[in-house]
Design a protein around this motif. Structure first.
Motif, PDB file in Angstrom:
ATOM      1  N   ASP A   1       2.635  -1.762  -0.115  1.00 20.77           N
ATOM      2  CA  ASP A   1       2.165  -1.238  -1.403  1.00 20.77           C
ATOM      3  C   ASP A   1       0.651  -1.044  -1.393  1.00 20.77           C
ATOM      4  O   ASP A   1       0.138  -0.029  -1.869  1.00 20.77           O
ATOM      5  N   THR A   2      -0.059  -2.012  -0.839  1.00 23.94           N
ATOM      6  CA  THR A   2      -1.515  -1.926  -0.743  1.00 23.94           C
ATOM      7  C   THR A   2      -1.916  -0.736   0.131  1.00 23.94           C
ATOM      8  O   THR A   2      -2.826   0.021  -0.218  1.00 23.94           O
ATOM      9  N   LEU A   3      -1.227  -0.563   1.240  1.00 22.99           N
ATOM     10  CA  LEU A   3      -1.523   0.550   2.137  1.00 22.99           C
ATOM     11  C   LEU A   3      -1.273   1.893   1.448  1.00 22.99           C
ATOM     12  O   LEU A   3      -2.088   2.810   1.547  1.00 22.99           O
ATOM     13  N   LEU A   4      -0.167   2.002   0.723  1.00 22.11           N
ATOM     14  CA  LEU A   4       0.144   3.256   0.029  1.00 22.11           C
ATOM     15  C   LEU A   4      -0.894   3.570  -1.046  1.00 22.11           C
ATOM     16  O   LEU A   4      -1.286   4.730  -1.219  1.00 22.11           O
ATOM     17  N   LYS A   5      -1.358   2.543  -1.758  1.00 17.57           N
ATOM     18  CA  LYS A   5      -2.419   2.753  -2.753  1.00 17.57           C
ATOM     19  C   LYS A   5      -3.701   3.231  -2.081  1.00 17.57           C
ATOM     20  O   LYS A   5      -4.394   4.116  -2.588  1.00 17.57           O
ATOM     21  N   LYS A   6      -4.000   2.646  -0.944  1.00 18.99           N
ATOM     22  CA  LYS A   6      -5.199   3.032  -0.198  1.00 18.99           C
ATOM     23  C   LYS A   6      -5.105   4.505   0.220  1.00 18.99           C
ATOM     24  O   LYS A   6      -6.074   5.256   0.072  1.00 18.99           O
ATOM     25  N   VAL A   7      -3.949   4.910   0.729  1.00 15.33           N
ATOM     26  CA  VAL A   7      -3.758   6.303   1.149  1.00 15.33           C
ATOM     27  C   VAL A   7      -3.862   7.240  -0.050  1.00 15.33           C
ATOM     28  O   VAL A   7      -4.534   8.277   0.016  1.00 15.33           O
ATOM     29  N   LYS A   8      -3.236   6.869  -1.146  1.00 10.68           N
ATOM     30  CA  LYS A   8      -3.283   7.705  -2.351  1.00 10.68           C
ATOM     31  C   LYS A   8      -4.719   7.876  -2.843  1.00 10.68           C
ATOM     32  O   LYS A   8      -5.147   8.993  -3.165  1.00 10.68           O
TER      33      LYS A   8
END
Length: 168
Positions: free
Chosen positions: A116-123
């Motif tokens: 989830d943290t990684l996806l937020k970072k990418v977004k």
């Protein structure tokens, strides 16, 4: 009448002068597959899962040996003693299962949180990339069909992956 025609032609000329919007899309699956931080995260989580599975297998094997030894010995024990040791083995089995389930749950939760943290970072990165490169829209293509078609020239996935991997 002349005023109406003049107004319409003025509106048309203003509309034709408007700048075209800069729109592109990113293939979400390819982006994540090629993102080095995601690869590193998957490697780290796989190592944890492998370690857990090895521990689980070792504990299970040791407990099976203990249970087999008890089974061979139970015939020569007094019924009350055999029943007591059987209860102890059952409690130990339940305790081990609960411990292993808790560890498995912790790994799953860590995986979910980190992803989830990684996806937020990418977004957030794509948002900043869009602002920096003056895009009006960056759409996300995925198997769900948010972009059904896009010209190859509008696919900026490789550019975003390169920029994302360079940013550390």
């Amino acid at each position: 009448m002349n005023k109406v025609i003049l107004s319409i032609s003025l509106l048309l000329s203003l509309a034709s002068c408007q700048e075209a919007q800069k729109i592109a899309f990113v293939d979400n699956s390819k982006l994540l597959d090629d993102y080095q931080e995601k690869k590193d995260l998957e490697t780290m989580l796989k190592a944890k899962i492998d370690k857990y599975q090895h521990k689980r297998d070792s504990i299970s094997q040791a407990f099976q040996i203990k249970a087999q030894a008890f089974e061979a010995q139970a015939k020569s024990l007094a019924p009350a003693v055999a029943e007591q040791r059987f209860k102890e083995l059952s409690q130990e089995s339940q305790m081990l299962q609960q411990q292993l389930m808790a560890e498995e749950h912790a790994i799953q939760e860590e995986s979910r949180t980190k992803m989830d943290t990684l996806l937020k970072k990418v977004k957030n990165f794509i948002k900043e990339y869009g602002k920096k490169n003056d895009y009006d829209f960056i759409l996300g293509a995925n198997d769900g069909g948010s972009v059904h078609y896009g010209k190859e020239s509008k696919d900026i996935t490789a550019e975003v992956v390169r920029a994302l991997n360079e940013k550390k």
